[in-house]
Motif scaffolding. Structure first.
Motif, PDB file in Angstrom:
ATOM      1  N   LEU A 198      21.608  -3.392 -10.253  1.00  0.00           N
ATOM      2  CA  LEU A 198      21.309  -2.188 -10.900  1.00  0.00           C
ATOM      3  C   LEU A 198      22.105  -1.358 -11.018  1.00  0.00           C
ATOM      4  CD1 LEU A 198      18.094  -2.153  -8.267  1.00  0.00           C
ATOM      5  CD2 LEU A 198      18.453  -3.226 -10.672  1.00  0.00           C
ATOM      6  N   GLY A 344       0.819  -6.305  -6.977  1.00  0.00           N
ATOM      7  CA  GLY A 344       2.242  -6.598  -6.250  1.00  0.00           C
ATOM      8  C   GLY A 344       3.035  -5.231  -6.858  1.00  0.00           C
ATOM      9  N   ASN A 346       3.984  -1.035  -7.088  1.00  0.00           N
ATOM     10  CA  ASN A 346       3.460   0.387  -6.358  1.00  0.00           C
ATOM     11  C   ASN A 346       4.354   1.613  -7.384  1.00  0.00           C
ATOM     12  OD1 ASN A 346       3.138   2.371  -4.768  1.00  0.00           O
ATOM     13  ND2 ASN A 346       4.283   1.607  -3.165  1.00  0.00           N
ATOM     14  N   ALA A 350       7.726   3.543  -7.576  1.00  0.00           N
ATOM     15  CA  ALA A 350       8.983   2.815  -8.004  1.00  0.00           C
ATOM     16  C   ALA A 350       9.034   3.213  -9.396  1.00  0.00           C
ATOM     17  CB  ALA A 350       8.496   1.274  -8.366  1.00  0.00           C
ATOM     18  N   PRO A 372      -1.249  -6.656  -0.612  1.00  0.00           N
ATOM     19  CA  PRO A 372      -1.313  -6.984   1.041  1.00  0.00           C
ATOM     20  C   PRO A 372      -1.477  -5.623   1.829  1.00  0.00           C
ATOM     21  CG  PRO A 372       0.625  -8.167   0.410  1.00  0.00           C
ATOM     22  CD  PRO A 372       0.110  -7.585  -0.724  1.00  0.00           C
ATOM     23  N   LEU A 373      -1.010  -4.475   1.189  1.00  0.00           N
ATOM     24  CA  LEU A 373      -0.865  -3.436   1.785  1.00  0.00           C
ATOM     25  C   LEU A 373      -1.400  -2.155   1.223  1.00  0.00           C
ATOM     26  CD1 LEU A 373       2.956  -3.712   2.541  1.00  0.00           C
ATOM     27  CD2 LEU A 373       1.076  -4.242   4.468  1.00  0.00           C
ATOM     28  N   THR A 404      -4.565  -8.995  -1.055  1.00  0.00           N
ATOM     29  CA  THR A 404      -4.137 -10.236  -1.408  1.00  0.00           C
ATOM     30  C   THR A 404      -3.249 -10.952  -0.152  1.00  0.00           C
ATOM     31  OG1 THR A 404      -1.632  -9.593  -1.780  1.00  0.00           O
ATOM     32  CG2 THR A 404      -3.444  -9.464  -3.590  1.00  0.00           C
ATOM     33  N   THR A 405      -3.028 -12.063  -0.295  1.00  0.00           N
ATOM     34  CA  THR A 405      -2.293 -12.753   0.486  1.00  0.00           C
ATOM     35  C   THR A 405      -0.618 -12.318   0.296  1.00  0.00           C
ATOM     36  OG1 THR A 405      -2.170 -14.702  -0.565  1.00  0.00           O
ATOM     37  CG2 THR A 405      -3.498 -14.566   1.458  1.00  0.00           C
ATOM     38  N   ASP A 437      -3.367 -14.402  -5.127  1.00  0.00           N
ATOM     39  CA  ASP A 437      -2.992 -13.739  -6.429  1.00  0.00           C
ATOM     40  C   ASP A 437      -3.719 -14.819  -7.566  1.00  0.00           C
ATOM     41  OD1 ASP A 437      -1.105 -11.119  -6.666  1.00  0.00           O
ATOM     42  OD2 ASP A 437      -0.696 -12.543  -4.848  1.00  0.00           O
ATOM     43  N   THR A 688      20.401   6.514  -6.932  1.00  0.00           N
ATOM     44  CA  THR A 688      19.436   6.160  -5.958  1.00  0.00           C
ATOM     45  C   THR A 688      19.743   4.538  -5.784  1.00  0.00           C
ATOM     46  OG1 THR A 688      17.981   5.287  -7.812  1.00  0.00           O
ATOM     47  CG2 THR A 688      17.574   7.565  -6.819  1.00  0.00           C
ATOM     48  N   HIS A 696      12.338  -2.014  -0.343  1.00  0.00           N
ATOM     49  CA  HIS A 696      11.570  -1.151  -1.205  1.00  0.00           C
ATOM     50  C   HIS A 696      10.542  -0.263  -0.273  1.00  0.00           C
ATOM     51  CE1 HIS A 696      12.061  -3.776  -4.734  1.00  0.00           C
ATOM     52  NE2 HIS A 696      13.325  -3.201  -4.540  1.00  0.00           N
ATOM     53  N   TRP A 698       7.756  -1.547   1.202  1.00  0.00           N
ATOM     54  CA  TRP A 698       6.894  -2.232   2.180  1.00  0.00           C
ATOM     55  C   TRP A 698       7.324  -2.464   3.440  1.00  0.00           C
ATOM     56  CZ3 TRP A 698       6.610  -7.983   1.121  1.00  0.00           C
ATOM     57  CH2 TRP A 698       7.408  -8.644  -0.172  1.00  0.00           C
ATOM     58  N   ASN A 783      11.696   8.982  -6.552  1.00  0.00           N
ATOM     59  CA  ASN A 783      11.162   9.125  -8.016  1.00  0.00           C
ATOM     60  C   ASN A 783      10.631  10.406  -8.240  1.00  0.00           C
ATOM     61  OD1 ASN A 783      12.607   7.007  -9.261  1.00  0.00           O
ATOM     62  ND2 ASN A 783      11.146   5.563  -8.194  1.00  0.00           N
ATOM     63  N   PHE A 799      17.550   5.084 -13.613  1.00  0.00           N
ATOM     64  CA  PHE A 799      17.526   5.414 -12.016  1.00  0.00           C
ATOM     65  C   PHE A 799      18.452   5.857 -11.423  1.00  0.00           C
ATOM     66  CE2 PHE A 799      13.550   2.168 -11.876  1.00  0.00           C
ATOM     67  CZ  PHE A 799      12.661   3.298 -11.805  1.00  0.00           C
ATOM     68  N   LYS A 800      19.961   5.392 -12.229  1.00  0.00           N
ATOM     69  CA  LYS A 800      21.090   5.247 -11.400  1.00  0.00           C
ATOM     70  C   LYS A 800      21.902   6.670 -11.788  1.00  0.00           C
ATOM     71  CE  LYS A 800      21.058   1.561  -8.696  1.00  0.00           C
ATOM     72  NZ  LYS A 800      19.758   1.847  -8.143  1.00  0.00           N
TER      73      LYS A 800
HETATM   74  N1  LIG Z   1      14.696   5.613  -7.960  1.00  0.00           N
HETATM   75  C1  LIG Z   1      14.648   4.105  -8.129  1.00  0.00           C
HETATM   76  N2  LIG Z   1      13.340   3.620  -8.428  1.00  0.00           N
HETATM   77  C2  LIG Z   1      13.573   2.341  -8.448  1.00  0.00           C
HETATM   78  C3  LIG Z   1      14.355   1.470  -8.188  1.00  0.00           C
HETATM   79  C4  LIG Z   1      15.865   1.976  -7.916  1.00  0.00           C
HETATM   80  O1  LIG Z   1      16.789   1.608  -7.522  1.00  0.00           O
HETATM   81  N3  LIG Z   1      15.783   3.531  -7.757  1.00  0.00           N
HETATM   82  N4  LIG Z   1      14.323   0.032  -8.274  1.00  0.00           N
HETATM   83  C5  LIG Z   1      13.639  -0.582  -9.149  1.00  0.00           C
HETATM   84  C6  LIG Z   1      13.448  -1.984  -8.914  1.00  0.00           C
HETATM   85  S1  LIG Z   1      14.504  -3.033  -9.459  1.00  0.00           S
HETATM   86  C7  LIG Z   1      12.094  -2.498  -8.380  1.00  0.00           C
HETATM   87  S2  LIG Z   1      12.182  -4.166  -8.685  1.00  0.00           S
HETATM   88  C8  LIG Z   1      11.109  -1.655  -8.269  1.00  0.00           C
HETATM   89  C9  LIG Z   1      10.308  -2.358  -7.200  1.00  0.00           C
HETATM   90  O2  LIG Z   1       9.066  -1.672  -7.426  1.00  0.00           O
HETATM   91  P1  LIG Z   1       7.719  -2.452  -6.539  1.00  0.00           P
HETATM   92  O3  LIG Z   1       7.685  -3.716  -7.125  1.00  0.00           O
HETATM   93  O4  LIG Z   1       6.551  -1.671  -7.120  1.00  0.00           O
HETATM   94  O5  LIG Z   1       7.999  -2.070  -5.169  1.00  0.00           O
HETATM   95  P2  LIG Z   1       7.757  -2.892  -3.990  1.00  0.00           P
HETATM   96  O6  LIG Z   1       7.673  -2.266  -3.020  1.00  0.00           O
HETATM   97  O7  LIG Z   1       8.671  -4.272  -3.857  1.00  0.00           O
HETATM   98  O8  LIG Z   1       6.109  -3.325  -4.314  1.00  0.00           O
HETATM   99  C10 LIG Z   1       5.805  -4.511  -4.547  1.00  0.00           C
HETATM  100  C11 LIG Z   1       4.307  -4.430  -3.870  1.00  0.00           C
HETATM  101  O9  LIG Z   1       4.001  -6.024  -3.789  1.00  0.00           O
HETATM  102  C12 LIG Z   1       3.431  -6.120  -2.411  1.00  0.00           C
HETATM  103  N5  LIG Z   1       3.269  -7.528  -2.369  1.00  0.00           N
HETATM  104  C13 LIG Z   1       4.006  -8.301  -1.618  1.00  0.00           C
HETATM  105  N6  LIG Z   1       3.860  -9.692  -1.963  1.00  0.00           N
HETATM  106  C14 LIG Z   1       2.752 -10.031  -2.666  1.00  0.00           C
HETATM  107  C15 LIG Z   1       1.763 -10.704  -3.074  1.00  0.00           C
HETATM  108  O10 LIG Z   1       2.055 -12.127  -2.869  1.00  0.00           O
HETATM  109  N7  LIG Z   1       0.860 -10.269  -4.089  1.00  0.00           N
HETATM  110  C16 LIG Z   1       0.738  -9.384  -4.442  1.00  0.00           C
HETATM  111  N8  LIG Z   1      -0.426  -8.977  -5.096  1.00  0.00           N
HETATM  112  N9  LIG Z   1       1.345  -8.191  -4.079  1.00  0.00           N
HETATM  113  C17 LIG Z   1       2.330  -8.578  -2.798  1.00  0.00           C
HETATM  114  C18 LIG Z   1       3.875  -5.422  -1.503  1.00  0.00           C
HETATM  115  O11 LIG Z   1       3.085  -5.233  -0.471  1.00  0.00           O
HETATM  116  C19 LIG Z   1       4.303  -4.245  -2.385  1.00  0.00           C
HETATM  117  O12 LIG Z   1       3.146  -3.087  -1.948  1.00  0.00           O
HETATM  118  O13 LIG Z   1      11.402  -0.349  -7.956  1.00  0.00           O
HETATM  119  C20 LIG Z   1      12.175   0.330  -8.894  1.00  0.00           C
HETATM  120  N10 LIG Z   1      12.181   1.594  -8.723  1.00  0.00           N
END
Ligand SMILES: Nc1nc2c(c(=O)[nH]1)N[C@H]1C(S)=C(S)[C@@H](COP(=O)(O)OP(=O)(O)OC[C@H]3O[C@@H](n4cnc5c(=O)[nH]c(N)nc54)[C@H](O)[C@@H]3O)O[C@H]1N2
Ligand SMILES: Nc1nc2c(c(=O)[nH]1)N[C@H]1C(S)=C(S)[C@@H](COP(=O)(O)OP(=O)(O)OC[C@H]3O[C@@H](n4cnc5c(=O)[nH]c(N)nc54)[C@H](O)[C@@H]3O)O[C@H]1N2
Ligand SMILES: [Mo]
Length: 809
Positions: A198, A344, A346, A350, A372-373, A404-405, A437, A688, A696, A698, A783, A799-800
């Motif tokens: 990133l 999946g 947030n 994010a 799941p959360l 979800t699982t 899912d 960040t 992240h 969770w 964020n 973001f960086k």
């Molecule tokens: N400032 C700043 N912001 C960023 C970033 C950063 O470096 N700086 N990074 C970015 C990046 S690279 C990313 S990938 C994003 C991540 O952002 P998100 O993908 O929104 O973050 P996660 O917390 O990984 O959220 C995933 C959600 O999926 C859920 N989950 C886990 N397993 C499953 C499943 O099997 N099914 C379902 N339906 N849900 C599931 C988890 O409980 C969690 O709530 O954030 C981004 N945001």
């Protein structure tokens, strides 16, 4: 990754730049440790912070966030002026000798074809000149002033070590030391790899950062060889699978692209993508696009996709614009969206500029959370603790939570950064009412279809005609889906040169994408996955880790796309006669009649080297491009532009041109632009990032993770701490033009001030893992601070690199 995790151990030099692999990929990082231990590889880290990867590196150089193109442009200049290039490789396998059109130009930061009102380019002039035969003109002597080599040399001559120091803040001797270490791999007997993530992509110039890295690797002859490559260390366990399956708004499975509104004609849509060779006797592999596309359409619409209806081409949406995350929230913010499903995901935590996200969610009628959360997003409307900027009483959005699982409660395949599809097995059942899912999506889908059946609609055909061939329509199995992605024969598939030879009988699973046909006689949901589940069964479940040649390819461990190939472009590991450049790291070789070896050849298997076909068969010219003749939004050669929130306020490469302070081709929504801060009020540059102890937002729901990293903190250097009168452990307020966070100050030697254009710039580091749900102490969503602007090509948010002000709280 062009290469793969295990292959990192084959490298002599490893550059980690734009990532922190020891922290974010600690398991894969063991291959860096192996390379250091067993071949005395040298590890270089270039990062704004002396991070955990730097702590085990052989050499560390600091850099200001958002200036990697200036640094890498300097490396390119160093390699060219000191003649540290792999000549044979560069001469034969790249576009160095190709002649560029006369009307292509670059002036004061802008390429030819710029339209300032549209903030985009007409790219017509960004192309090679053609001869009378229709093929590209070349000058093998590299003397022609219009050849790529000369243009590139001229372009990067401006990136002197002095200029690098002024823009990046990297001391000149440190920069030159990194150049020397990288340059040591320009010889055929040495290999160097780049690992990034990133720190390169989360910028308004992210794609061009990556391209700059690729250019360095091409000059050094490091692409296609063992221990080489440009290696994207990916994020979530299946994020590689997500892009492979086309879950981006502009993609279809297997990196095919959706038609645009202007592309209503099926044949023209195919012709544009089925590229014809630009050199004599060249294989241009995308010329098979029609076979991939028709097979995909047969998978989606089955018997309803026929030659008469162009295999359902009218069913495909035609894009009027990209529907990336930033666009979605912009539309939501404008009140143009009724509902949203966050599966999946947030986004309150994010996505950039939290206040805009909560204001946008507040305009929805309904919001569905599949998780799941209990995520922050699912409670975006609550006003408490560090999340105190919403007016709960005025928010009418109806929120549905569908539990979800989680991955361990399911089976299926995950694609790793290595492009390896690995099957995994279920560990336990999900709790309570949690559903997979797959089951939830199928339930939604069948109900939507029923509603269309009952009530009709504007254009119900794509929905009513969709193929849904699963034994239990309410819950397709992972096995059924995996077999569908692979694809099968809908009629006997025969050898094109001998029609009596049947390659796959009707109904059988296909063996690989070479068996896909463009007449509707094959189906495949994702052509690059063809080979993952053949007649021989599930290849992703294989667990034989034998490595007969010792180069680490383990071809019988799971299955890699494409075609189980472990190193992309591996034809380029051999010279023009088919002999490996480095016999000690041999991947493939020409044995007189075929290409073979430790890897699956990335080439036409029986193509004799003396015919002169070039190795990069996914490009119609057969060679790798220094000059990106199509594709990139901002120009064929990467150029330094400042982050949209710059601590300088101008671009040191073009101090007098206001149009090119930041990426002139990046999309910026007016409201987002109005929320950018100015360096006069927000003097510090911020970034960040992640910590090993959390994933992240969770893992703060898990007790052990919450114990080892319990509380939000901000990293500042000793110099800045002194300036603002803060000691370690005190609380600081970090503000941007969009909001503020308050957290404990970690005062560190790991971040030092940088001298940029004679001015002292402080870097502020913000780990991103805290929020107001879970077991850790409640914290502010980081964020809250970040700007809403994306990369010019991928729309990945910046973001960086943004600007803040730090004060004692
Ligand atoms: N400032 C700043 N912001 C960023 C970033 C950063 O470096 N700086 N990074 C970015 C990046 S690279 C990313 S990938 C994003 C991540 O952002 P998100 O993908 O929104 O973050 P996660 O917390 O990984 O959220 C995933 C959600 O999926 C859920 N989950 C886990 N397993 C499953 C499943 O099997 N099914 C379902 N339906 N849900 C599931 C988890 O409980 C969690 O709530 O954030 C981004 N945001
Ligand atoms: N433990 C853990 N592991 C994870 C995750 C997690 O949340 N926790 N998330 C996963 C996900 S989704 C992803 S995408 C990956 C991300 O993996 P990484 O990209 O490695 O993770 P980050 O920590 O966001 O950022 C990496 C580094 O980029 C540096 N950096 C910031 N700006 C710049 C810049 O302009 N130039 C350069 N050269 N460097 C810069 C930061 O200082 C930081 O050291 O990690 C994955 N692995
Ligand atoms: Mo990510």
């Amino acid at each position: 990754m062009t290469n793969h995790w295990v292959d990192i151990r084959n490298a002599d030099v490893i550059l980690v730049m734009g990532g922190n692999a020891a922290e974010a990929h600690p398991c894969g990082f063991k291959w860096v440790t192996e390379a250091k231990a067993h071949r005395r590889a040298r590890l270089i880290v270039v990062d704004p912070r002396f991070n955990r990867t730097a702590s085990v590196a052989d050499y560390y150089a600091p850099i200001r966030t958002g200036t990697d193109i200036a640094f890498l442009g300097g490396v390119i200049n160093y390699l060219l002026t000191n003649d540290k290039i792999q000549h044979e490789y560069v001469k034969n396998y790249t576009d160095m000798s190709f002649i560029v059109r006369d009307d292509f130009a670059f002036n004061d930061g802008l390429y030819s074809g710029y339209d300032a009102d549209k903030r985009s380019y007409d790219k017509t002039t960004w192309d090679y000149a053609r001869g009378d035969d229709g093929f590209v003109k070349v000058d093998p002597t590299l003397q022609d002033p219009r050849c790529v080599y000369q243009l590139m040399k001229q372009h990067y001559s401006r990136y002197t070590p002095e200029q690098v120091e002024k823009i990046c803040g990297t001391p000149k001797e440190k920069f030159l030391h990194v150049c020397e270490m990288l340059a040591s791999t320009a010889v055929p007997g040495r290999a160097g790899t780049i690992l990034y993530a990133l720190g390169w992509t989360h910028h308004s110039v992210g794609s061009q950062n990556v391209r700059s890295g690729a250019m360095v690797q091409l000059l050094l002859g490091n692409i296609g060889i063992a221990g080489g490559g440009v290696n994207a260390l990916r994020g979530h366990s299946n994020i590689q699978g997500l892009t492979d399956l086309g879950l981006m708004s502009n993609l279809l499975p297997g990196y095919m692209t959706l038609p645009t509104e202007a592309e209503q004609d099926f044949d023209a849509y195919i012709a544009k993508r089925a590229t014809q060779p630009l050199r004599p006797n060249q294989l241009s592999y995308w010329r098979n696009y029609r076979a991939f596309h028709v097979s995909f359409m047969k998978s989606w619409w089955g018997n309803n996709a026929t030659a008469e209806n162009n295999f359902g081409f009218d069913y495909l949406p035609k894009l009027d614009k990209s529907y990336d995350m930033l666009q979605q929230f912009e539309l939501m913010h404008q009140g143009k969206m009724n509902g949203y499903i966050a599966q999946g995901f947030n986004p309150l935590a994010a996505a950039p500029w939290k206040a805009k996200i909560s204001a946008s969610l507040a305009k929805l009628k309904w919001l569905v959370i599949m998780d799941p959360l209990a995520t922050e997003t699912s409670e975006f409307w609550k006003n408490y603790g560090p999340h105190n900027d919403v007016d709960a009483a005025s928010i009418q959005t109806e929120v549905f939570r569908l539990p979800t699982t989680c991955f361990a409660e399911e089976r299926g395949s995950l694609v790793s950064s290595s492009r390896v599809l690995q099957w995994h097995w279920q560990g336990g059942d999900g709790p309570g009412e949690a559903k997979s899912d797959l089951e939830i999506m199928s339930g939604l889908w069948t109900r939507i279809r029923d509603a269309y059946r009952k009530d009709g609609g504007k254009y119900p055909d794509p929905i009513l005609n969709l193929n849904w061939p699963y034994s239990n329509p309410q819950s397709p199995t992972p096995e059924e889906l995996a077999m569908e992605f692979n694809g099968r024969a809908l009629a006997d598939v025969t050898d094109p040169t001998d029609k009596t030879k049947v390659l796959a009988k009707k109904g059988e699973q296909l063996a690989g994408f070479a068996q896909l046909r463009d007449d509707g006689s094959t189906a495949s949901g994702c052509w690059i996955f063809c080979g993952a589940w053949t007649q021989a069964g599930n290849q992703m479940g294989r667990r034989d880790n034998s490595d007969p040649t010792g180069v680490g390819n383990t071809l019988n461990w799971a299955w890699a796309w494409p075609a189980n190939r472990r190193v992309l472009y591996n034809r380029a590991s051999c010279d023009t006669t088919g002999k490996p450049f480095d016999p000690t790291r041999k991947l493939i070789a020409w044995n007189g009649s075929t290409w073979s070896g430790a890897d699956v050849p990335d080439f036409k298997i029986d193509e004799p080297p003396e015919n002169g076909m070039n190795p990069f068969i996914m490009n119609p010219e057969g060679v790798a491009r220094f000059f990106a003749r199509d594709g990139m939004a901002e120009g064929p050669f990467p150029e330094h532009y400042e982050p949209f929130e710059t601590p300088l306020g101008y671009n040191p490469m073009h101090p007098n041109n206001k149009l090119v302070v930041s990426n002139p081709a990046a999309r910026v929504f007016p409201g987002d632009r109005a929320a950018f801060g100015s360096h006069e009020n927000f003097p510090h540059t911020a970034t960040t990032y992640r910590l090993t102890e959390h994933f992240h937002y969770w893992t703060k729901h898990a007790r052990l993770n919450s114990i080892i990293q319990p509380e939000q903190f901000v990293e500042i250097g000793e110099d800045l701490a002194k300036e603002i009168g803060v000691v370690a452990g005190e609380r600081v307020k970090v503000s941007s033009n969009r909001g503020y966070v308050v957290a404990v100050a970690v005062v560190t030697k790991r971040i030092k001030p940088l001298m940029i254009e004679g001015k002292k710039v402080q870097t502020v580091g913000l780990p991103l893992h805290w929020g107001f749900k879970g077991l850790t102490k409640p914290g502010y969503l980081v964020n809250t601070l970040t700007p809403s602007v994306g990369d010019g090509n991928s729309q990945t948010p910046e973001f960086k690199s943004f600007i803040v002000k730090v004060e004692k709280a």
